[in-house]
Each structure stands twice: as C-alpha cells, then as structure tokens.
Write a protein that holds these residues in place. Structure first.
Motif, PDB file in Angstrom:
ATOM      1  N   GLY A 268       1.301  -1.188  -0.318  1.00 27.86           N
ATOM      2  CA  GLY A 268       0.305   0.254  -0.242  1.00 27.86           C
ATOM      3  C   GLY A 268       0.668   0.812  -0.086  1.00 27.86           C
ATOM      4  N   ASN A 269       0.787   2.395   0.616  1.00 18.27           N
ATOM      5  CA  ASN A 269       2.188   3.099   1.054  1.00 18.27           C
ATOM      6  C   ASN A 269       2.610   2.649   2.347  1.00 18.27           C
ATOM      7  N   ASP A 270       3.198   1.682   2.921  1.00 17.56           N
ATOM      8  CA  ASP A 270       3.882   1.367   3.780  1.00 17.56           C
ATOM      9  C   ASP A 270       4.728   0.444   3.107  1.00 17.56           C
ATOM     10  N   ILE A 271       6.073   1.924   3.716  1.00 19.93           N
ATOM     11  CA  ILE A 271       6.849   0.508   3.586  1.00 19.93           C
ATOM     12  C   ILE A 271       7.875   0.319   4.204  1.00 19.93           C
ATOM     13  N   TYR A 272       8.284  -1.425   4.047  1.00 24.06           N
ATOM     14  CA  TYR A 272       9.331  -2.140   5.350  1.00 24.06           C
ATOM     15  C   TYR A 272      10.674  -2.441   4.735  1.00 24.06           C
ATOM     16  N   VAL A 273      11.625  -2.702   5.866  1.00 24.70           N
ATOM     17  CA  VAL A 273      12.996  -2.811   5.839  1.00 24.70           C
ATOM     18  C   VAL A 273      13.768  -3.714   6.089  1.00 24.70           C
ATOM     19  N   GLU A 274      14.671  -4.486   6.220  1.00 23.43           N
ATOM     20  CA  GLU A 274      15.322  -5.136   7.344  1.00 23.43           C
ATOM     21  C   GLU A 274      16.035  -4.738   7.495  1.00 23.43           C
ATOM     22  N   GLY A 317       6.183   7.198   4.714  1.00 19.88           N
ATOM     23  CA  GLY A 317       5.866   5.783   3.137  1.00 19.88           C
ATOM     24  C   GLY A 317       5.827   6.191   2.299  1.00 19.88           C
ATOM     25  N   VAL A 318       5.214   6.023   1.381  1.00 23.09           N
ATOM     26  CA  VAL A 318       4.856   6.459   0.201  1.00 23.09           C
ATOM     27  C   VAL A 318       3.792   8.021  -0.554  1.00 23.09           C
ATOM     28  N   PRO A 319       3.622   8.847  -0.700  1.00 21.89           N
ATOM     29  CA  PRO A 319       3.092   9.419  -0.671  1.00 21.89           C
ATOM     30  C   PRO A 319       1.816   9.206  -1.144  1.00 21.89           C
ATOM     31  N   TYR A 320       0.482   9.807  -0.544  1.00 20.45           N
ATOM     32  CA  TYR A 320      -0.680   9.407  -1.095  1.00 20.45           C
ATOM     33  C   TYR A 320      -1.132  10.076  -2.132  1.00 20.45           C
ATOM     34  N   ARG A 321      -2.175   8.903  -3.335  1.00 20.71           N
ATOM     35  CA  ARG A 321      -2.019   9.825  -4.471  1.00 20.71           C
ATOM     36  C   ARG A 321      -3.217  10.236  -4.762  1.00 20.71           C
TER      37      ARG A 321
END
Length: 380
Positions: A268-274, A317-321
């Motif tokens: 979605g608009n969330d980002i996940y990293v390790e 995270g990612v900007p909302y469109r």
C-alpha cells in the motif's frame, strides 16, 4: 400502368450506376415514410423509385428491361409491399434503403462505409519505486500509424482520387440471393476487387503505397503521479492508431509497472525494511541511521532489543495519490551473530556467559526460573 423506370428516376439509358444511385437517393430521402409519415403519394413515389432503382442498378435486370420493358423484369405481381417482407428486399437488393434510413443495411454495410475509430494501443512503462512514490515526467516513443500527409489519407497519388469500385458499386459488398423452400435468402460477402473499401485506386500514393497511412514514432510526455501503484493505467486520448475513412484515432494506454526494489518493500503506502544491528547495539542500546525514501532518519534502539523487533517511523512511506500525507515505514531489526572471533573475544564471551543468567542472555526467563517462581507463588 407502370411508368418508365428511367422517367421515374429522371435519368437516361446512358446514365452510370453512380448517377442512377444518386437520383434514387434524392427521391428516396424526400419521400421515405419516415420523412413524410401518412403521405400516401410520397409513399407511392418511394415504392416506385425503389422498384426502378432495383432494376436499373442491376446490370442483368437493366439489360432485360432495356430489351423487353416491364415484362422482362416481371416480379409475378409481388411488387414491393410492406417493409416486413425481407425476401422481397433481398430479391431486389435494397440494402441501401436500410443503410440510409436505419443505419444498418443488409449485412452491416454502413459500418464498413462510415468512419471507424482507430485501434487503441498499450505501452508498458517500467519505473522505479522512487519514481512511483514521488512522481515525475518521462518521455516515451510510440510507433503508431497516422494518416499519410502526401495523399491526405486517401491512398491515391496527389492530383488523383479513388474511384467507385465497379464490382460492388461502392458498397464494399457483393449481394446475392438464393431461393429456398422458405423463400429467397439474401447473402452478402466482402467485395474481393476492392477489399470491402468500395473504392479502387489506379494511381497509388508513392509515400504510403496506397494504404493511406504511414508509421510514425510519436514522442509523448508521460506525467507519472506521486503515489503511483503498480499496474496504474494512464489514458492518452487520440494517441492510438489512425481511424478508418476519416474516423478519429484510437487511444493510448500507458501502463506503469513498478520494478521490485532490492532494499524497500511496499505494501500500500507503507514501506518495510530490515536493518541489521550488532549484539552490542541490541544489548546496550544505540541510535542508528535508517535509510528511507525521503532520506536517512535516526531511530533509537533501546537496550535489550530483541531480533525481529519492529519500529515504526511515521510519515516516511509512500505519498498518498489522492489527498495529502504519506504512509509509514516499518523497520525490523535483525541482531547479527558475530563470526570469526579472536581468542580474546571468545574468552570474554565465555566469561560473560558465566556471569549472566540464561534469562538475561535469551532476553526472557528460563524454564527453571519459571518453575521456581511457580513454586514460590504456591508456597505463598
């Protein structure tokens, strides 16, 4: 007594098929029952003209009429009756009547003759996660057919024009009738001579070889919106293939395909990293730099942090469109086990192990500690 067919249409015996058709269309349009409903005289003129056209537009029937008059094309008194008897229409080849007034015709001839919109095109554009997140403009090149500028799309050499096909009379179809026990059935097929176009080109355009279209590479600027999702389709009206017979061009659909990122994962608009951290950082705590789509940020690692602990960084995270703001970034820390230890390091770790409990090392109470607590609670 029937009037002379040439007199009915106002043409001469030497008139061409096109002249006969033009005369008939004029009379038919002026006197059609839909144009003058309830006018019996107009209805009779329409029927009379239609019967005359059915004969004079057919070379065989016209020859018989010129030689024998009305007796040479006697229809056994059937006449042209009402519009419900399609076997009569099939027999006399009256598809043009339906084409003019009802838009269909026998076998869909009008659809072939009228303007047709060009085909739509699809272009797959690969973009990075960063480009999808923040948007940008990209120029693409799309090969597409366009009307030939040399001949204006006619296919004929400049100074010449396409001529009406003599085989189908410009309809693009060849009509035939077949007698069956149930009456006459009309059949149509595409004219082989003109390929269904209704026209012939004697002097083809040298630029397009008579096709009326040429291939051209169009440069199009694609505006990628911020927050683009994988598979988003952008429509560019009129940038598809050129139409037929003056019809509008089709549309271009640019499909945005977001490439997989080697570091960030999107949901979605969330980002996940390790992020890996050392044993010491996990045990004693630390402040570390974490990369995000927006740049590096610092997060605090509390002492005693366990592996797979997730920290949320709001708004990274990612900007909302649609709307404002961004999703979050979720950081999972992985405690790395040290390798290739020196003898001194091994000695210190061994000493560390002796002076710490299992619960301290595992970050939780050992099974024996839990048993002792349970016994203590039971005794009171």
């Amino acid at each position: 007594m029937k009037r002379d067919y040439y007199e009915v249409l106002g043409v001469s015996k030497s008139s061409s098929v096109d002249e006969i058709k033009k005369a008939y269309r004029k009379i038919a349009k002026e006197n059609h029952p839909d144009v003058k409903p309830g006018d019996k005289q107009a209805e009779e003129r329409f029927k009379e003209a239609t019967e005359a056209y059915a004969v004079l537009s057919d070379p065989d029937k016209k020859a018989k009429y010129d030689q024998y008059g009305h007796s040479g094309v006697d229809f056994n008194g059937q006449g042209f009756g009402g519009f419900g008897d399609f076997s009569d229409f099939a027999d006399f080849g009256l598809g043009d009547v339906f084409e003019m007034f009802f838009g269909g015709g026998m076998g869909g001839g009008s659809r072939r003759k009228g303007p047709v919109k060009g085909a739509d095109l699809r272009y797959d554009l690969s973009i990075t996660l960063h480009e999808a997140a923040f948007g940008m403009k990209k120029q693409i090149e799309v090969p597409v057919s366009v009307y030939c500028t040399e001949c204006g799309g006619s296919g004929a050499a400049p100074g010449t024009n396409p001529t009406t096909c003599s085989q189908c009379g410009g309809t693009g179809q060849i009509r035939a009738t077949q007698r069956t026990p149930f009456g006459q059935i009309a059949t149509t097929k595409t004219c082989v001579a003109c390929g269904g176009k209704g026209t012939m080109i004697s002097s083809p355009c040298s630029k397009c070889n008579g096709k009326g279209k040429v291939k051209e590479v169009k440069k199009i600027e694609v505006n990628i919106p911020a927050g683009t999702e994988d598979g988003l389709s952008l429509r560019y009206s009129g940038y598809g293939e050129a139409g037929e017979r003056g019809g509008p061009s089709g549309d271009l659909y640019v499909v945005l395909l977001v490439k997989k990122d080697e570091f960030f994962q999107r949901n979605g608009n969330d980002i996940y990293v390790e992020i890996p951290i050392t044993f010491v950082q996990a045990a004693l705590g630390d402040e570390i730099d974490v990369p995000t789509l927006h740049g590096d940020v610092k997060i605090k690692i509390p002492e005693g942090t366990q592996t797979s602990k997730v920290f949320r960084v709001k708004g990274m995270g990612v900007p909302y469109r649609r709307g404002s703001g961004c999703g979050d970034q979720h950081v999972r820390v992985i405690v790395a086990t040290p390798t290739k230890l020196t003898e001194r390091q091994k000695e210190l770790l061994s000493e560390f192990g002796k002076i710490t409990t299992e619960g301290q090392q595992l970050g939780k109470k050992s099974l024996w500690d839990k048993v002792k607590d349970n016994v203590r609670d039971a005794i009171g």
